[in-house]
Design a protein around this motif. Structure first.
Motif: not given
Length: 125
Positions: A43-52
Motif C-alpha cells: 500500500a501507499f505509505e504517504d496517506w495523511l489522516p484527515l483532521d475530522d
C-alpha cells in the motif's frame, strides 16, 4: 498487456470506459481508487489522516496554480449549468494542463482580490 502476461489497470475518461473493460483486469475512476493489495503490491505509505476524526485519508498532492486572462468560451457554461463560468486560455497553460489527468478538480479561484470556491474541468466536457 494481458497478452504479454501482465496485469493491467485502466483509468480512462468516461468516454473511453467501455473500450477498456474488455481488456483490463480493473477499470477504476481515479488513481485514488487503486487498491494495490488486489495486485499483490504494498500500500501507499504517504496517506495523511484527515483532521475530522474519520478514518478517511488523502494523498499529499501539491496545489495546482494557474494564472491567465479570462477568454471567451463556447457560451454554454452559464446557460447549461446556471452558474457563472470563466475560461482560461489553454494555449498559455499548455504545460500545466498536459501534466494533469482529465477530470473535474475542486479548489479555489482568486478574481480581483476575492477568493471563490471553484470547480475546474480539464479535458473534453
Amino acid at each position: 498487456g494481458q497478452s504479454a502476461g501482465m496485469r493491467t489497470i485502466a483509468v480512462p475518461s468516461i468516454r473511453d470506459r467501455a473500450a477498456f473493460e474488455r481488456c483490463a483486469d480493473a477499470v477504476i475512476h481515479s488513481l485514488y481508487d487503486l487498491d494495490l493489495a488486489k495486485f499483490g503490491l504494498p500500500a501507499f505509505e504517504d496517506w495523511l489522516p484527515l483532521d475530522d476524526g474519520s478514518a478517511d485519508a488523502v494523498l499529499p498532492i501539491p496545489p495546482v496554480v494557474m494564472r491567465g486572462p479570462v477568454v471567451k468560451g463556447f457560451g454554454r457554461g452559464a446557460k447549461e449549468l446556471g452558474i457563472p463560468t470563466a475560461n482560461l486560455d489553454v494555449a498559455a497553460l499548455k504545460f500545466q494542463v498536459d501534466s494533469l489527468a482529465p477530470g473535474i478538480y475542486l479548489g479555489f479561484a482568486k478574481l480581483r482580490g476575492k477568493i471563490y470556491q471553484q470547480v475546474m474541468s480539464i479535458g473534453w466536457n
